[in-house]
Design an enzyme around this catalytic site. Structure first.
Site, mmCIF file in Angstrom:
data_model
loop_
_atom_site.group_PDB
_atom_site.id
_atom_site.type_symbol
_atom_site.label_atom_id
_atom_site.label_comp_id
_atom_site.label_asym_id
_atom_site.label_seq_id
_atom_site.Cartn_x
_atom_site.Cartn_y
_atom_site.Cartn_z
ATOM 1 N N SER A 68 -4.136 2.292 -1.348
ATOM 2 C CA SER A 68 -4.471 0.933 -0.882
ATOM 3 C C SER A 68 -5.793 0.394 -1.403
ATOM 4 O O SER A 68 -6.039 -0.812 -1.306
ATOM 5 C CB SER A 68 -4.517 0.898 0.642
ATOM 6 O OG SER A 68 -3.240 0.653 1.143
ATOM 7 N N LYS A 71 -5.611 -2.444 -3.747
ATOM 8 C CA LYS A 71 -5.251 -3.794 -3.278
ATOM 9 C C LYS A 71 -6.414 -4.781 -3.375
ATOM 10 O O LYS A 71 -6.216 -5.982 -3.575
ATOM 11 C CB LYS A 71 -4.761 -3.724 -1.823
ATOM 12 C CG LYS A 71 -3.463 -2.934 -1.647
ATOM 13 C CD LYS A 71 -3.172 -2.704 -0.177
ATOM 14 C CE LYS A 71 -1.890 -1.921 0.045
ATOM 15 N NZ LYS A 71 -1.699 -1.576 1.475
ATOM 16 N N TYR A 197 3.538 -2.715 -7.979
ATOM 17 C CA TYR A 197 2.786 -2.306 -6.779
ATOM 18 C C TYR A 197 2.612 -0.779 -6.726
ATOM 19 O O TYR A 197 1.496 -0.277 -6.559
ATOM 20 C CB TYR A 197 3.502 -2.839 -5.527
ATOM 21 C CG TYR A 197 2.933 -2.296 -4.246
ATOM 22 C CD1 TYR A 197 1.703 -2.765 -3.762
ATOM 23 C CD2 TYR A 197 3.588 -1.310 -3.521
ATOM 24 C CE1 TYR A 197 1.165 -2.250 -2.592
ATOM 25 C CE2 TYR A 197 3.057 -0.791 -2.352
ATOM 26 C CZ TYR A 197 1.846 -1.265 -1.889
ATOM 27 O OH TYR A 197 1.296 -0.750 -0.734
ATOM 28 N N TYR A 249 -7.751 -0.409 7.863
ATOM 29 C CA TYR A 249 -6.555 -0.450 8.724
ATOM 30 C C TYR A 249 -6.940 -0.949 10.126
ATOM 31 O O TYR A 249 -7.797 -1.817 10.250
ATOM 32 C CB TYR A 249 -5.889 0.930 8.786
ATOM 33 C CG TYR A 249 -5.544 1.505 7.433
ATOM 34 C CD1 TYR A 249 -4.601 0.901 6.607
ATOM 35 C CD2 TYR A 249 -6.161 2.662 6.967
ATOM 36 C CE1 TYR A 249 -4.267 1.441 5.364
ATOM 37 C CE2 TYR A 249 -5.828 3.213 5.731
ATOM 38 C CZ TYR A 249 -4.889 2.590 4.938
ATOM 39 O OH TYR A 249 -4.574 3.126 3.716
ATOM 40 N N VAL A 267 -4.387 5.908 1.626
ATOM 41 C CA VAL A 267 -3.753 7.066 2.253
ATOM 42 C C VAL A 267 -3.973 8.381 1.493
ATOM 43 O O VAL A 267 -3.661 9.450 2.015
ATOM 44 C CB VAL A 267 -2.242 6.883 2.486
ATOM 45 C CG1 VAL A 267 -1.970 5.927 3.616
ATOM 46 C CG2 VAL A 267 -1.541 6.473 1.228
#
Ligand code: GLU
Length: 313
Positions: A68, A71, A197, A249, A267
Site C-alpha cells: 500500500s 498508493k 495495481y 489504516y 501489509v
C-alpha cells in the site's frame, strides 16, 4: 552534524532493539501467500536527511514489496497526469474508518466513488488514471517514477509476490468489478487495471529506498540529492494530508496523536514516514498488529518522534 543527528546515531540502535520485542505480538500477513515468508522478528529503520547523510539500524538489508505504500506515489503520478479535477472526479478525500479492502461504503454513498485514494478501491481507481496505452506502458511509467524518487534505477517488480497476489485477489477483483459497475472505471478493462495495481504493489524496495522516497515528500517534491523538483508542491501537500488522515489504516488517528507524522504503511510491514523539511524515514517490520500496521515499526516511529518532539501538531 547536528546534536539531534548525533543523538539519533547513538540511540536508534537501542530504541530499535527495544521496539523489536513488540514483533512477538504481531503476525506476518498471509492473505497474499508469498508475503508469509517474511521474517516475523525483523525490524529495520533508515533515516535520510537533506544533506545526503543516512543512518541505518537493524535489518535494513531486508527486501520487501511496497504494497500500500505505493498508493501514495501512484496518486502523485495520477495527479501529474490528470490534475486535481480529473483525480477527484473518481476518488474522494475522506477517511473511511473501515478496513483497507472494505466495499461497505461503496454502496452507501452516492456517487459510489471510493472514499480516498489510500484504500484499495481508491488506489485501484487511481491506477486506472495513470497515462499509458497498455498496462505495460503504465507500469513502466510508474516504475520509472518510483526509481527516480528512490534514486535507484534497478527497482523492479517481485514477480513471485505479484503472481501470488493476482492468483488470490478475489476481494480486490470484486471491488474492481464493483467500481466498474458504479462507472468509476470507465472505458478500461478491469483485469488490465488490476494488473497495474498488483504490479505497483509488488515493486521491491528496502528501507533506504523508502527513506529516499519520503525525503522527496519531506522537501515538498524537490529531491535534495539531485536538486530536481520531481513533483509539484501542491500534489505533495495533498499526498501528505492523506497520509495523516488515512495513511495508517484504521490506526491513522492514533498514530497522528502518538507520532504526529505523515506516514503510509503496507501489509508487507513497511512504513514510509517523514519529518517535513528534515528527514525521510523507511521502516520494515513484517509482523503486523490487528490494524495491519507493523507492530514494532509503529512503536519505533512513536519512540523516535516523541524523543525529538517531531509531531506536526
Ligand atoms: N496489494 C495489497 C492488497 O491490495 C496492498 C494492501 C496493503 O498493503 O494495505 O491487498
Amino acid at each position: 552534524m547536528s546534536a539531534e543527528w548525533n543523538e539519533l546515531q547513538t540511540q536508534l540502535p537501542v530504541w530499535l532493539e527495544a521496539s523489536r520485542q513488540r514483533a512477538a505480538s504481531g503476525k506476518v500477513a498471509a492473505y497474499i501467500p508469498e508475503l508469509a515468508n517474511a521474517p516475523a522478528d525483523a525490524l529495520g529503520m533508515t533515516i535520510c536527511d537533506g544533506h545526503q547523510q543516512a543512518l541505518t539500524a537493524g535489518d535494513c538489508g531486508l527486501q520487501f514489496t511496497l504494497q500500500s505504500i505505493s498508493k501514495v506515489f501512484t496518486l502523485l503520478l495520477a495527479l501529474m497526469d490528470q490534475g486535481e479535477e480529473g483525480v477527484f472526479a473518481k476518488v474522494g478525500m475522506e477517511p473511511t474508518g473501515d478496513n483497507f479492502n472494505s466495499m461497505l461504503k461503496l454502496e452507501l454513498v452516492d456517487p459510489g466513488i471510493p472514499f480516498n485514494p489510500l484504500i484499495n478501491a481508491g488506489a485501484i481507481a487511481v491506477s486506472s488514471l495513470i497515462h499509458g496505452a497498455t498496462p505495460a506502458e503504465k507500469i513502466n511509467r510508474i516504475a520509472a517514477f518510483f526509481q527516480e524518487l528512490a534514486g535507484d534505477a534497478a527497482l523492479k517488480i517481485n514477480e513471485a509476490v505479484y503472481l501470488s497476489e493476482t492468483k488470490t485477489a478475489h476481494r480486490n477483483r470484486s471491488l474492481a468489478y464493483f467500481l466498474k459497475a458504479n462507472g468509476v472505471l470507465e472505458d478500461v478493462d478491469v483485469e488490465e487495471v488490476l494488473e497495474v495495481y498488483f504490479k505497483h504493489c509488488s515493486i521491491e524496495v528496502n528501507c533506504m529506498h523508502l527513506a529516499r522516497m519520503a525525503l522527496v515528500l519531506a522537501f515538498d517534491g524537490a529531491d535534495p540529492v539531485s536538486g530536481r523538483q520531481l513533483v509539484p508542491r501542491r500534489y505533495v501537500q495533498i499526498a501528505k494530508t492523506f497520509m495523516i488522515t488515512c495513511g495508517m489504516y484504521n490506526e491513522s488517528g492514533a498514530f497522528a496523536i502518538r507520532a504526529g507524522l505523515p506516514a503510509k504503511s503496507g501489509v508487507s510491514g513497511g512504513i514510509l514516514a517523514l519529518v517535513p523539511g528534515k528527514y525521510g524515514i523507511g521502516v520494515i517490520g513484517p509482523a503486523l498488529n490487528s490494524k495491519g500496521n507493523s507492530t514494532a515499526g509503529v512503536h519505533l516511529l512513536e519512540t523516535v518522534s516523541n524523543a525529538f518532539d517531531w509531531s506536526l501538531f
